[in-house]
Design a protein around this motif. Structure first.
Motif, PDB file in Angstrom:
ATOM      1  N   SER A  74       0.837  -1.196   0.000  1.00  0.00           N
ATOM      2  CA  SER A  74       0.000   0.000   0.000  1.00  0.00           C
ATOM      3  C   SER A  74       0.867   1.239   0.000  1.00  0.00           C
ATOM      4  N   GLU A  75       2.191   1.058  -0.124  1.00  0.00           N
ATOM      5  CA  GLU A  75       3.082   2.210  -0.138  1.00  0.00           C
ATOM      6  C   GLU A  75       3.429   2.536  -1.578  1.00  0.00           C
ATOM      7  N   LEU A  76       2.968   3.701  -2.011  1.00  0.00           N
ATOM      8  CA  LEU A  76       3.162   4.079  -3.410  1.00  0.00           C
ATOM      9  C   LEU A  76       4.620   4.107  -3.849  1.00  0.00           C
ATOM     10  N   THR A 102      -4.410  -2.856 -14.978  1.00  0.00           N
ATOM     11  CA  THR A 102      -3.032  -3.341 -14.907  1.00  0.00           C
ATOM     12  C   THR A 102      -2.178  -2.377 -15.719  1.00  0.00           C
ATOM     13  N   TYR A 103      -1.092  -1.894 -15.109  1.00  0.00           N
ATOM     14  CA  TYR A 103      -0.252  -0.898 -15.787  1.00  0.00           C
ATOM     15  C   TYR A 103       1.159  -1.420 -15.945  1.00  0.00           C
ATOM     16  N   ASP A 104       1.793  -1.036 -17.051  1.00  0.00           N
ATOM     17  CA  ASP A 104       3.232  -1.197 -17.167  1.00  0.00           C
ATOM     18  C   ASP A 104       3.863  -0.063 -16.383  1.00  0.00           C
ATOM     19  N   ASN A 105       4.869  -0.380 -15.605  1.00  0.00           N
ATOM     20  CA  ASN A 105       5.470   0.674 -14.794  1.00  0.00           C
ATOM     21  C   ASN A 105       6.481   1.477 -15.609  1.00  0.00           C
ATOM     22  N   LYS A 106       5.968   2.087 -16.686  1.00  0.00           N
ATOM     23  CA  LYS A 106       6.829   2.984 -17.458  1.00  0.00           C
ATOM     24  C   LYS A 106       6.140   4.332 -17.493  1.00  0.00           C
ATOM     25  N   GLY A 107       6.741   5.293 -16.829  1.00  0.00           N
ATOM     26  CA  GLY A 107       6.124   6.608 -16.757  1.00  0.00           C
ATOM     27  C   GLY A 107       4.808   6.604 -15.985  1.00  0.00           C
ATOM     28  N   LEU A 108       4.633   5.582 -15.185  1.00  0.00           N
ATOM     29  CA  LEU A 108       3.417   5.501 -14.384  1.00  0.00           C
ATOM     30  C   LEU A 108       3.542   6.476 -13.223  1.00  0.00           C
ATOM     31  N   ASP A 109       2.445   7.196 -12.920  1.00  0.00           N
ATOM     32  CA  ASP A 109       2.558   8.110 -11.801  1.00  0.00           C
ATOM     33  C   ASP A 109       1.605   7.743 -10.675  1.00  0.00           C
ATOM     34  N   ALA A 110       1.976   8.195  -9.500  1.00  0.00           N
ATOM     35  CA  ALA A 110       1.260   7.839  -8.278  1.00  0.00           C
ATOM     36  C   ALA A 110      -0.201   8.259  -8.343  1.00  0.00           C
ATOM     37  N   GLU A 111      -0.440   9.411  -8.952  1.00  0.00           N
ATOM     38  CA  GLU A 111      -1.821   9.901  -8.970  1.00  0.00           C
ATOM     39  C   GLU A 111      -2.738   8.957  -9.735  1.00  0.00           C
ATOM     40  N   LEU A 146      -2.436   5.801  -9.984  1.00  0.00           N
ATOM     41  CA  LEU A 146      -2.696   4.628  -9.150  1.00  0.00           C
ATOM     42  C   LEU A 146      -3.735   4.940  -8.080  1.00  0.00           C
ATOM     43  N   VAL A 147      -3.559   6.064  -7.402  1.00  0.00           N
ATOM     44  CA  VAL A 147      -4.503   6.412  -6.333  1.00  0.00           C
ATOM     45  C   VAL A 147      -5.896   6.602  -6.910  1.00  0.00           C
ATOM     46  N   ARG A 148      -5.956   7.278  -8.059  1.00  0.00           N
ATOM     47  CA  ARG A 148      -7.294   7.501  -8.666  1.00  0.00           C
ATOM     48  C   ARG A 148      -7.936   6.181  -9.058  1.00  0.00           C
ATOM     49  N   THR A 149      -7.160   5.270  -9.615  1.00  0.00           N
ATOM     50  CA  THR A 149      -7.731   3.980 -10.012  1.00  0.00           C
ATOM     51  C   THR A 149      -8.191   3.195  -8.780  1.00  0.00           C
ATOM     52  N   ALA A 150      -7.345   3.229  -7.750  1.00  0.00           N
ATOM     53  CA  ALA A 150      -7.688   2.470  -6.543  1.00  0.00           C
ATOM     54  C   ALA A 150      -8.933   3.035  -5.874  1.00  0.00           C
ATOM     55  N   ALA A 151      -9.089   4.347  -5.924  1.00  0.00           N
ATOM     56  CA  ALA A 151     -10.227   4.980  -5.260  1.00  0.00           C
ATOM     57  C   ALA A 151     -11.431   5.116  -6.186  1.00  0.00           C
ATOM     58  N   GLY A 152     -11.248   4.815  -7.466  1.00  0.00           N
ATOM     59  CA  GLY A 152     -12.360   4.912  -8.410  1.00  0.00           C
ATOM     60  C   GLY A 152     -12.726   6.342  -8.773  1.00  0.00           C
ATOM     61  N   ILE A 153     -11.725   7.227  -8.804  1.00  0.00           N
ATOM     62  CA  ILE A 153     -11.985   8.623  -9.200  1.00  0.00           C
ATOM     63  C   ILE A 153     -11.686   8.758 -10.694  1.00  0.00           C
ATOM     64  N   ALA A 154     -12.589   9.354 -11.425  1.00  0.00           N
ATOM     65  CA  ALA A 154     -12.334   9.574 -12.852  1.00  0.00           C
ATOM     66  C   ALA A 154     -11.248  10.631 -13.007  1.00  0.00           C
TER      67      ALA A 154
END
Lengths: 517, 325
Positions: free
Chosen positions: A474-476, A497-506, A508-516
């Motif tokens: 749970s630690e970004l 599911t994301y490739d971790n290339k240029g992936l940003d924390a925001e 991930l958090v938005r996907t996990a929380a279901g925010i568009a």
């Protein structure tokens, strides 16, 4: 309100001046450290009468430590607490109670075998003139409190254990009302509630606001926070990084506050050599915990699993590791379908699960280090049921040395080791089974920075040797710093599911929380 | 941990020495080697039973049915002997072990497969096994004159200066010691008592291990059944009534934690010896039965207090290390 059994606690509301009114409770400059871990550093928080303040932060941001300080369970190392502008201290839970601070936890701390009325008035029950409990008045008062809360449907004589969780929350709030609490802390109260129960809880929070209570609302769910809270305070890594009014602040801004951070930890550089799929999971389902889970783990890969607490990540991993059963779906390892019925089956097949709760599920405190390491490998280190101690020792020695374990002797009780070293023992124990797939559930939760780096370095070494790793975290920073790919789960399903290339924390958090976005 | 266990056993040994010393002041012959051998022999059955109970308690369970198992199995072998005196004693001992094993397996099965707490299961079988004794015997006794001389004399025969009963106890102690320190099952028993959750994750089958410990305590109950009946030469429904509490008391005095996970073979043996000395020696020096009970009871409470302090001390060690780190 009802008859106040503690007249000393009569509310003296400061004059209402809209946004400008004085805070009911102010914490300023609070710091708190535990051996090896700095939980809070110079944080501040203000709660206002008739307002709900949301406390937002990732796991480990220091929210629960703060709640424990506010309820008198922990003492801050530094900082000031003031109530209605008066500096004070909360040396015990009793003192916090005396100041009218009540916490309502995820799992309510009430007494299952007592009646609703007894739970509400435990410790301050009305007395008769002979000093015995005045049951009639107690029941009447309990009904009155419940009525004022529009919770008259709860029978004051019912056993608490016969109520659902939502109604237990109502009883907890009724208890807070009966002691005339002025500050109500709700620590993830909605985690175990259904949608309808959450609506009821929100009505209740509105009621608390209308009664002029200062409410602290802790939740991971943005929709709830925006729905019910007036203010927010964001914590990150034990520090306060932002506060303000929610109506002026967008979700994305808060997400940025949660995840933006100083780099205080360098993750190992590695050149992933990713091979063919090792573990394939498809359509894995459980009647109540998760549904239609499908992913592939490839040789030499670190696959991160991110999600909010309760998203079902650990449950999926436990099913793959043979600890819980699934209702549908297939797991295959190196192209062979496997159906592990026990942890021993999964270990035999080459899948090990290193559980999250180190103390409860990992180390066996009271056994020496070498016996902890050899525990899952006993079948290999013994011959027809007879242990071969020399083999056990050499197994333990080789793996603990690789992990740079600091211990005076392998015969030392693991209980005498620090948390970081205990974690190394746990990892050594699983590696000693020579697995193909190793599942690490929150591998660095609650351990110090130095040990974290050692665990991360070792994970890099493992995959370099061709092992495949699933890391639930749970630690970004850990997810972003270590994973090759990231699976995000939300409410028992895979959200993305994301490739971790240029992936940003925001993201991930938005996907996990279901925010568009 | 190991040092502390040693410490606790040394402590218990010292307690026993003091007890023997005190008794010697009133009864000078007590500390003679011949007499001490006698005390050991008199305590042999309790030691064996305490070891059987120990493995159960280590896994956070309890076997209350051991004394009833002893009574039932003793009755079965006594009736077999009365009806067929030709059955050789070693075979009879094997039969006793098997009968005990079946009774133990019933307990173990209920605990494992039906997931009933062991205290409930064995509280039930405590009554059932004693009732079964009544059923097989029809309430009748098997007396000394119905038993064959071999049946009675086997355990009394001297071998290398000790009675066979003492040798059996020594053999059982040695087997338990080896099992607990040198076998996979011994390690699993220890691990699931200390941390059942971690054991599950480590691939240990907790239910099956519990089943096995009840089989062990059952076999021990059966063995003790033969030994008891041939020693006291009477088999009846009343044999060893309430003795399960003595067995558990021996374990507790021996430092075996009722919460599971902590305990050793040496502890169980010393705990049994302590109780054996109290019950055998105090009557000789004219101490009333009430004082015997008071002394045993105090020993139990003292043992629990010492154990609780020991466990607290462990906790402090962790903290101190953590602070130093």
């Amino acid at each position: 309100m009802l008859d106040n059994p503690h007249p000393a606690h009569v509310v003296h509301d400061p004059p209402h001046k809209g946004e400008g009114k004085a805070p009911r409770l102010t914490l300023s400059g609070i710091s708190k450290s535990f051996p090896g871990v700095r939980a809070l550093y110079n944080v501040s928080l203000s709660l206002y009468p008739g307002q709900v303040t949301a406390l937002i932060g990732e796991n480990g941001a220091g929210k629960s430590t703060l709640v424990k300080i506010m309820t008198g369970i922990y003492q801050p190392d530094a900082g000031e607490i003031s109530i209605d502008g008066q500096a004070t201290s909360l040396p015990s839970a009793h003192a916090a109670f005396g100041h009218g601070i009540t916490a309502i936890h995820q799992e309510t701390v009430l007494f299952d075998d007592l009646s609703v009325a007894e739970n509400i008035f435990l410790g301050h029950a009305p007395r008769t003139r002979f000093g015995t409990i005045d049951w009639r008045t107690m029941r009447k008062n309990a009904r009155e409190v419940l009525e004022t809360m529009r919770a008259g449907h709860i029978d004051a004589d019912a056993r608490l254990k016969d109520l659902g969780i939502a109604n237990k929350h109502l009883v907890a709030v009724a208890r807070a009302m009966s002691i005339d609490s002025r500050i109500v802390i709700m620590d993830e109260p909605t985690a175990a509630l259904s949608m309808k129960e959450i609506e009821e809880l929100f009505l209740l929070i509105e009621f608390l606001k209308s009664e002029g209570k200062a409410v602290l609302f802790i939740s991971h769910k943005f929709d709830e926070i925006y729905r019910i809270a007036d203010r927010y305070t964001v914590f990150r890594d034990g520090e306060m990084v932002g506060e303000g009014l929610l109506k002026d602040t967008g979700q994305n801004e808060i997400v940025r506050m949660m995840v933006g951070r100083n780099v205080d930890h360098i993750f190992p550089q590695r050149e992933p050599k990713i091979g063919a799929p090792v573990l394939s999971v498809s359509g894995l389902s459980h009647p109540t915990e998760f549904d239609d889970i499908g992913f592939e783990l490839r040789k030499g890969e670190i696959l991160g699993f991110y999600g909010l607490v309760g998203a079902g990540r650990s449950e999926v991993m436990q099913a793959i590791a043979g600890i819980t059963r699934t209702s549908r779906g297939t797991i295959s390892l190196d192209g062979q379908t496997i159906a592990p019925k026990s942890a021993a089956d999964a270990i035999e097949a080459g899948i090990v699960y290193v559980p999250e709760e180190r103390g409860k599920q990992g180390v066996v405190i009271g056994l020496p280090i070498f016996q902890n390491v050899s525990l899952p490998s006993l079948a290999r280190t013994s011959k027809s049921g007879v242990l071969r101690l020399a083999e056990e020792f050499s197994l333990a020695r080789s793996y603990t040395e690789r992990l740079d374990l600091r211990a005076s002797s392998l015969s030392q009780d693991v209980g005498t080791l620090s948390g970081g070293n205990q974690q190394k023992v746990v990892i050594a124990k699983w590696l000693a089974t020579t697995p193909k797939v190793i599942i690490l559930d929150e591998p660095t939760k609650g351990i110090d920075i130095g040990s974290k780096a050692a665990v991360h370095g070792f994970m890099a070494e493992l995959v370099a040797q061709g092992l495949s790793v699933i890391m639930v975290s749970s630690e970004l920073p850990e997810i972003l710093g270590m994973s090759d790919r990231v699976v995000v789960m939300r409410e028992g399903r895979i959200a993305a599911t994301y490739d971790n290339k240029g992936l940003d924390a925001e993201t991930l958090v938005r996907t996990a929380a279901g925010i568009a976005a | 941990m190991k040092n502390f266990l040693k410490y606790r056993e040394t402590w218990l040994l010292a307690g026993i020495a003091v007890l023997i010393g005190l008794i010697s002041t009133r009864f000078p012959g007590f500390a003679d080697p011949a007499n001490l051998r006698q005390v050991f022999n008199d305590t042999s059955i309790l030691m064996i039973l305490a070891l059987g109970q120990m493995v159960v308690i280590l896994t956070r369970s309890i076997d209350l049915s051991m004394a009833s198992n002893l009574c039932f199995t003793g009755m079965v072998v006594a009736m077999l002997n009365a009806a067929h005196p030709a059955i050789p004693i070693p075979l009879l001992i094997v039969i006793a072990l098997l009968v005990g094993l079946v009774l133990g397996a019933i307990n173990g099965f209920l605990v494992w497969r039906l997931n009933i707490p062991s205290i409930v299961v064995t509280l039930g079988t405590l009554t059932i096994y004693r009732g079964a004794t009544f059923v097989v015997s029809g309430g009748a006794w098997v007396n000394a004159d119905q038993m064959s001389p071999d049946f009675i004399n086997f355990q009394r025969a001297a071998f290398l200066g000790l009675p066979v009963l003492s040798w059996i106890a020594l053999l059982v102690i040695a087997l338990f010691f080896l099992a607990m320190t040198r076998t996979q099952i011994g390690r699993s028993i220890h691990a699931i008592g200390v941390n059942p959750t971690a054991s599950v994750y480590a691939g240990i089958d907790v239910g099956r291990t519990k089943f096995i410990v009840f089989c062990i305590s059952g076999m021990i109950g059966g063995l003790a059944g033969y030994l008891w009946i041939s020693r006291y030469v009477i088999a009846s429904v009343e044999v060893a009534n309430g003795y399960e509490l003595n067995i558990i008391a021996a374990c507790v005095i021996g430092g075996i934690s009722i919460a599971g996970g902590i305990g050793s073979v040496g502890g169980a043996v010393l705990g049994a010896l302590f109780l054996g000395i109290i019950s055998n020696a105090l009557p000789v020096i004219n101490i009333s039965p009430f004082w015997q009970m008071a002394i045993s009871g105090s020993a139990i409470i003292l043992a629990v207090v010492l154990n609780a302090r020991g466990e607290r001390r462990q906790g402090r060690i962790i903290l101190r290390k953590a602070e130093a780190a």
